[in-house]
Design a protein around this motif. Structure first.
Motif, mmCIF file in Angstrom:
data_model
loop_
_atom_site.group_PDB
_atom_site.id
_atom_site.type_symbol
_atom_site.label_atom_id
_atom_site.label_comp_id
_atom_site.label_asym_id
_atom_site.label_seq_id
_atom_site.Cartn_x
_atom_site.Cartn_y
_atom_site.Cartn_z
ATOM 1 N N GLU A 35 137.931 102.076 56.462
ATOM 2 C CA GLU A 35 138.490 103.403 56.175
ATOM 3 C C GLU A 35 139.357 103.972 57.305
ATOM 4 N N MET A 36 139.711 103.160 58.299
ATOM 5 C CA MET A 36 140.626 103.628 59.350
ATOM 6 C C MET A 36 141.996 103.880 58.732
ATOM 7 N N THR A 37 142.634 104.991 59.087
ATOM 8 C CA THR A 37 143.956 105.317 58.568
ATOM 9 C C THR A 37 145.030 104.724 59.470
ATOM 10 N N HIS A 38 145.936 103.965 58.871
ATOM 11 C CA HIS A 38 147.067 103.365 59.585
ATOM 12 C C HIS A 38 148.343 104.044 59.108
ATOM 13 N N THR A 39 149.260 104.299 60.028
ATOM 14 C CA THR A 39 150.570 104.848 59.693
ATOM 15 C C THR A 39 151.565 103.708 59.572
ATOM 16 N N LEU A 40 152.297 103.689 58.461
ATOM 17 C CA LEU A 40 153.319 102.677 58.206
ATOM 18 C C LEU A 40 154.680 103.326 58.366
ATOM 19 N N GLU A 41 155.588 102.645 59.025
ATOM 20 C CA GLU A 41 156.928 103.181 59.193
ATOM 21 C C GLU A 41 157.947 102.084 58.931
ATOM 22 N N VAL A 42 158.939 102.399 58.086
ATOM 23 C CA VAL A 42 160.051 101.506 57.824
ATOM 24 C C VAL A 42 161.283 102.181 58.421
ATOM 25 N N ASP A 43 161.868 101.562 59.446
ATOM 26 C CA ASP A 43 163.051 102.096 60.109
ATOM 27 C C ASP A 43 164.251 101.255 59.698
ATOM 28 N N SER A 44 165.260 101.925 59.168
ATOM 29 C CA SER A 44 166.448 101.233 58.679
ATOM 30 C C SER A 44 167.678 101.743 59.430
ATOM 31 N N SER A 45 168.428 100.820 60.011
ATOM 32 C CA SER A 45 169.677 101.165 60.688
ATOM 33 C C SER A 45 170.695 100.074 60.338
ATOM 34 N N PHE A 46 171.918 100.241 60.801
ATOM 35 C CA PHE A 46 172.926 99.228 60.513
ATOM 36 C C PHE A 46 172.659 97.920 61.260
ATOM 37 N N ASP A 47 171.749 97.963 62.254
ATOM 38 C CA ASP A 47 171.352 96.750 62.981
ATOM 39 C C ASP A 47 170.294 95.954 62.231
ATOM 40 N N VAL A 65 166.299 96.224 59.740
ATOM 41 C CA VAL A 65 165.112 96.960 59.308
ATOM 42 C C VAL A 65 163.926 96.523 60.159
ATOM 43 N N THR A 66 163.161 97.522 60.627
ATOM 44 C CA THR A 66 161.972 97.258 61.431
ATOM 45 C C THR A 66 160.765 97.872 60.739
ATOM 46 N N PHE A 67 159.671 97.117 60.681
ATOM 47 C CA PHE A 67 158.416 97.586 60.095
ATOM 48 C C PHE A 67 157.427 97.823 61.223
ATOM 49 N N LYS A 68 156.790 98.996 61.225
ATOM 50 C CA LYS A 68 155.803 99.322 62.253
ATOM 51 C C LYS A 68 154.525 99.785 61.567
ATOM 52 N N VAL A 69 153.400 99.340 62.095
ATOM 53 C CA VAL A 69 152.096 99.786 61.623
ATOM 54 C C VAL A 69 151.311 100.188 62.859
ATOM 55 N N SER A 70 150.772 101.419 62.844
ATOM 56 C CA SER A 70 150.017 101.888 64.004
ATOM 57 C C SER A 70 148.888 100.924 64.317
ATOM 58 N N ASP A 71 148.764 100.581 65.563
ATOM 59 C CA ASP A 71 147.695 99.734 66.096
ATOM 60 C C ASP A 71 147.743 98.274 65.664
ATOM 61 N N ALA A 72 148.727 97.853 64.891
ATOM 62 C CA ALA A 72 148.790 96.450 64.458
ATOM 63 C C ALA A 72 149.671 95.651 65.419
ATOM 64 N N LYS A 73 149.212 94.462 65.780
ATOM 65 C CA LYS A 73 149.990 93.610 66.666
ATOM 66 C C LYS A 73 151.069 92.858 65.909
#
Length: 98
Positions: free
Chosen positions: A68-80, A82-90
């Motif tokens: 039940e730990m909450t993870h934040t997911l972020e999809v960052d999109s630029s002209f360079d 796309v990067t995917f980030k998940v809090s605390d994930a390696k």
């Protein structure tokens, strides 16, 4: 097919813009493999006054089914790309929806 996010370079924008992706990562608290629902990949802001301001984000949260730990997911999109980030994930892997 799951593709591991390369930490040193973003995923190709042309392959992902306007598509939906699923993310997969391991929870750092309980080591459960977590799969997300599909997340849209936003288009970079082509109206921005500079490339630095063109970046666009999609942010969501997911709870680990194991602890039940909450993870934040972020999809960052630029002209360079796309990067995917998940809090605390390696490591984060992604899969493009068909």
């Amino acid at each position: 097919m799951w593709i591991q996010q390369n930490s040193s370079s973003p995923a190709p924008l042309a392959d992902l813009q306007g598509r939906a992706v699923g993310l997969k990562f391991e929870c750092t608290q309980c080591n459960t493999e977590v799969f997300t629902d599909l997340i849209g990949v936003p288009a970079p802001n082509d109206q921005a006054d500079s490339p630095e301001h063109a970046e666009n984000h999609e942010i969501e949260e997911i709870k680990c089914p194991g602890c039940e730990m909450t993870h934040t997911l972020e999809v960052d999109s630029s002209f360079d790309g796309v990067t995917f980030k998940v809090s605390d994930a390696k490591e984060v892997s992604y899969q493009v929806a068909e």
